[in-house]
Design a protein around this motif. Structure first.
Motif, PDB file in Angstrom:
ATOM      1  N   VAL A 237      28.033  49.390  54.566  1.00 16.90           N
ATOM      2  CA  VAL A 237      27.618  50.357  53.548  1.00 16.90           C
ATOM      3  C   VAL A 237      26.466  49.835  52.691  1.00 16.90           C
ATOM      4  O   VAL A 237      25.856  50.622  51.949  1.00 16.90           O
ATOM      5  CB  VAL A 237      28.801  50.741  52.630  1.00 16.90           C
ATOM      6  N   ALA A 238      26.172  48.555  52.787  1.00 17.23           N
ATOM      7  CA  ALA A 238      25.130  47.959  51.948  1.00 17.23           C
ATOM      8  C   ALA A 238      23.794  48.697  52.035  1.00 17.23           C
ATOM      9  O   ALA A 238      23.126  48.895  50.994  1.00 17.23           O
ATOM     10  CB  ALA A 238      24.957  46.482  52.293  1.00 17.23           C
ATOM     11  N   PRO A 239      23.331  49.124  53.227  1.00 14.35           N
ATOM     12  CA  PRO A 239      22.043  49.835  53.288  1.00 14.35           C
ATOM     13  C   PRO A 239      22.031  51.159  52.530  1.00 14.35           C
ATOM     14  O   PRO A 239      20.942  51.681  52.221  1.00 14.35           O
ATOM     15  CB  PRO A 239      21.859  50.067  54.799  1.00 14.35           C
ATOM     16  N   LYS A 240      23.205  51.701  52.229  1.00 18.07           N
ATOM     17  CA  LYS A 240      23.278  52.970  51.509  1.00 18.07           C
ATOM     18  C   LYS A 240      23.135  52.788  49.999  1.00 18.07           C
ATOM     19  O   LYS A 240      23.009  53.780  49.265  1.00 18.07           O
ATOM     20  CB  LYS A 240      24.611  53.659  51.797  1.00 18.07           C
ATOM     21  N   LEU A 241      23.201  51.549  49.534  1.00 15.98           N
ATOM     22  CA  LEU A 241      23.172  51.271  48.094  1.00 15.98           C
ATOM     23  C   LEU A 241      21.735  51.263  47.598  1.00 15.98           C
ATOM     24  O   LEU A 241      20.915  50.490  48.087  1.00 15.98           O
ATOM     25  CB  LEU A 241      23.845  49.934  47.800  1.00 15.98           C
ATOM     26  N   ARG A 242      21.450  52.098  46.646  1.00 13.87           N
ATOM     27  CA  ARG A 242      20.087  52.215  46.139  1.00 13.87           C
ATOM     28  C   ARG A 242      19.891  51.518  44.801  1.00 13.87           C
ATOM     29  O   ARG A 242      18.774  51.438  44.297  1.00 13.87           O
ATOM     30  CB  ARG A 242      19.704  53.690  46.010  1.00 13.87           C
ATOM     31  N   ALA A 243      20.987  51.043  44.222  1.00 16.74           N
ATOM     32  CA  ALA A 243      20.885  50.404  42.910  1.00 16.74           C
ATOM     33  C   ALA A 243      20.053  49.134  42.998  1.00 16.74           C
ATOM     34  O   ALA A 243      20.120  48.391  43.986  1.00 16.74           O
ATOM     35  CB  ALA A 243      22.279  50.077  42.380  1.00 16.74           C
ATOM     36  N   LYS A 244      19.270  48.917  41.967  1.00 18.19           N
ATOM     37  CA  LYS A 244      18.472  47.701  41.902  1.00 18.19           C
ATOM     38  C   LYS A 244      19.406  46.489  41.852  1.00 18.19           C
ATOM     39  O   LYS A 244      20.440  46.514  41.190  1.00 18.19           O
ATOM     40  CB  LYS A 244      17.586  47.735  40.655  1.00 18.19           C
ATOM     41  N   ALA A 245      19.070  45.437  42.562  1.00 13.81           N
ATOM     42  CA  ALA A 245      19.856  44.202  42.620  1.00 13.81           C
ATOM     43  C   ALA A 245      21.184  44.377  43.346  1.00 13.81           C
ATOM     44  O   ALA A 245      22.060  43.519  43.264  1.00 13.81           O
ATOM     45  CB  ALA A 245      20.102  43.641  41.224  1.00 13.81           C
ATOM     46  N   ALA A 246      21.327  45.479  44.093  1.00 10.60           N
ATOM     47  CA  ALA A 246      22.569  45.685  44.848  1.00 10.60           C
ATOM     48  C   ALA A 246      22.773  44.570  45.874  1.00 10.60           C
ATOM     49  O   ALA A 246      23.909  44.137  46.122  1.00 10.60           O
ATOM     50  CB  ALA A 246      22.536  47.047  45.543  1.00 10.60           C
ATOM     51  N   ASP A 247      21.692  44.092  46.464  1.00 13.92           N
ATOM     52  CA  ASP A 247      21.807  43.006  47.445  1.00 13.92           C
ATOM     53  C   ASP A 247      22.399  41.750  46.814  1.00 13.92           C
ATOM     54  O   ASP A 247      23.187  41.039  47.451  1.00 13.92           O
ATOM     55  CB  ASP A 247      20.439  42.686  48.044  1.00 13.92           C
ATOM     56  N   THR A 248      22.013  41.490  45.560  1.00 14.82           N
ATOM     57  CA  THR A 248      22.551  40.321  44.859  1.00 14.82           C
ATOM     58  C   THR A 248      24.050  40.448  44.653  1.00 14.82           C
ATOM     59  O   THR A 248      24.809  39.481  44.824  1.00 14.82           O
ATOM     60  CB  THR A 248      21.855  40.151  43.500  1.00 14.82           C
ATOM     61  N   VAL A 249      24.480  41.657  44.298  1.00 17.25           N
ATOM     62  CA  VAL A 249      25.913  41.901  44.090  1.00 17.25           C
ATOM     63  C   VAL A 249      26.681  41.726  45.394  1.00 17.25           C
ATOM     64  O   VAL A 249      27.754  41.104  45.425  1.00 17.25           O
ATOM     65  CB  VAL A 249      26.142  43.312  43.509  1.00 17.25           C
ATOM     66  N   VAL A 250      26.135  42.244  46.472  1.00 20.49           N
ATOM     67  CA  VAL A 250      26.789  42.101  47.782  1.00 20.49           C
ATOM     68  C   VAL A 250      26.918  40.622  48.147  1.00 20.49           C
ATOM     69  O   VAL A 250      27.973  40.172  48.615  1.00 20.49           O
ATOM     70  CB  VAL A 250      26.006  42.872  48.866  1.00 20.49           C
ATOM     71  N   ASP A 251      25.858  39.864  47.920  1.00 16.89           N
ATOM     72  CA  ASP A 251      25.897  38.425  48.219  1.00 16.89           C
ATOM     73  C   ASP A 251      26.976  37.721  47.400  1.00 16.89           C
ATOM     74  O   ASP A 251      27.692  36.843  47.907  1.00 16.89           O
ATOM     75  CB  ASP A 251      24.538  37.790  47.952  1.00 16.89           C
ATOM     76  N   LYS A 252      27.104  38.095  46.129  1.00 14.66           N
ATOM     77  CA  LYS A 252      28.114  37.487  45.274  1.00 14.66           C
ATOM     78  C   LYS A 252      29.520  37.837  45.744  1.00 14.66           C
ATOM     79  O   LYS A 252      30.433  37.014  45.720  1.00 14.66           O
ATOM     80  CB  LYS A 252      27.914  37.920  43.815  1.00 14.66           C
ATOM     81  N   LEU A 253      29.710  39.067  46.181  1.00 13.56           N
ATOM     82  CA  LEU A 253      31.023  39.485  46.671  1.00 13.56           C
ATOM     83  C   LEU A 253      31.411  38.734  47.940  1.00 13.56           C
ATOM     84  O   LEU A 253      32.598  38.480  48.180  1.00 13.56           O
ATOM     85  CB  LEU A 253      31.021  40.987  46.941  1.00 13.56           C
ATOM     86  N   LEU A 254      30.420  38.382  48.743  1.00 13.88           N
ATOM     87  CA  LEU A 254      30.685  37.660  49.981  1.00 13.88           C
ATOM     88  C   LEU A 254      30.871  36.159  49.765  1.00 13.88           C
ATOM     89  O   LEU A 254      31.381  35.466  50.647  1.00 13.88           O
ATOM     90  CB  LEU A 254      29.542  37.887  50.972  1.00 13.88           C
ATOM     91  N   SER A 255      30.449  35.681  48.613  1.00 15.48           N
ATOM     92  CA  SER A 255      30.482  34.237  48.376  1.00 15.48           C
ATOM     93  C   SER A 255      31.544  33.795  47.379  1.00 15.48           C
ATOM     94  O   SER A 255      31.762  32.593  47.206  1.00 15.48           O
ATOM     95  CB  SER A 255      29.111  33.749  47.896  1.00 15.48           C
TER      96      SER A 255
END
Length: 300
Positions: A237-255
């Motif tokens: 679902v990550a590619p569907k996220l349009r919020a700024k810095a969403a990639d950073t949040v995803v990385d934090k959730l995975l780590s």
């Protein structure tokens, strides 16, 4: 004698098979490995807290660390979790340095005994060089008992030694979540049979440790499969996220084990982060872990 040897070989093979399967998971170096290790650390800290007579469960321990402002005291319960988080996050090769050992002893409530600390460091250096896996685990437990430290430290040290022996980049908190680690049996023979009793006692301890290690490895493998499914959903679902810095949040959730809703993320407001978490929950990619309507905590 032959029967005892055969039983020992069977126990060792079972434990070795479980560790071998776990080693294969570790060496895949998945994106979600950090969160996996930290969830194992939380389970180990919860067991440590129970054995210390504390009332905090996994949620309480998580709150103690995540809901405390940076620089503030996380309290005794939070320190227990920090000890296990250190095991899961620091490079394995650094875990048994004097600096690291001092920090762990402090977190587990054993600060202040400089002589015991020095002896512990010396004995661990000797233990890590040239003994078998089972003897290494037994040695870690016996060293902590000899110096009057809590069993949690022995489990922490055994996990660190295992990671170093297998060449893992990071250790996995395994034995800490086990309720029993093959405690020494009470002697059942006369003083004249002390040598035989010692052999019998060590055999019982080895049996208990191998069983605990096998259970812990299987539990970690099962959890890894669960994390893989959840991480795949999050990444889908990550590619569907349009919020700024969403990639950073995803990385934090995975780590990491979890993120508090008030986490400071560069480029994202508090409101924006809350909305992102709501979106991720709606998509089935993230869970709210606290069960509260305020001070929420999220993780995969």
């Amino acid at each position: 004698m032959r029967k005892a040897l055969r039983e020992k070989m069977l126990r060792t093979s079972r434990s070795g098979a479980a560790i071998g399967a776990l080693d294969a998971v570790v060496r895949r170096e998945e994106k979600w490995a950090g969160a996996w290790r930290q969830r194992l650390a939380l389970a180990a800290a919860a067991m440590t807290a129970r054995q210390a007579g504390r009332i905090e469960d996994e949620g309480g321990l998580r709150d103690a660390v995540l809901l405390t402002r940076p620089g503030d005291n996380v309290g005794p319960a939070g320190l227990l979790l920090l000890a296990w988080r250190r095991l899961a996050s620091r490079p394995a090769e650094e875990l048994l340095t004097e600096k690291s050992l001092f920090a762990v002893l402090e977190n587990l409530g054993h600060a202040g005994d400089d002589d015991a600390f020095s002896d512990l460091a010396d004995e661990l250096r000797q233990l890590s060089a040239g003994v078998g896996m089972v003897d290494m685990m037994i040695g870690a437990i016996e060293i902590t008992e000899r110096h009057g430290f809590a069993r949690a430290l022995g489990a922490w040290l055994a996990d660190a030694l295992l990671a170093q022996r297998l060449g893992w980049a990071h250790a996995l908190p395994l034995l800490g979540a086990e309720a029993a680690l093959g405690k020494s049996a009470r002697p059942r023979r006369s003083a004249a049979s002390s040598v035989a009793t010692s052999i019998e006692t060590n055999a019982e301890r080895a049996k208990g440790l191998l069983a605990a290690q096998a259970r812990a490895a299987i539990r970690a493998i099962d959890l890894s499969a669960e994390f893989e499914r959840r991480a795949d959903r999050l990444l889908a679902v990550a590619p569907k996220l349009r919020a700024k810095a969403a990639d950073t949040v995803v990385d934090k959730l995975l780590s990491d084990d979890a993120i508090v809703a008030s986490e400071k993320i560069s480029g994202m407001s508090d409101r924006g982060l809350r909305r992102l978490f709501d979106r991720l929950v709606d998509l089935g990619a993230v869970r709210e872990l606290s069960g509260r309507s305020t001070f929420r905590i999220y993780g995969i």
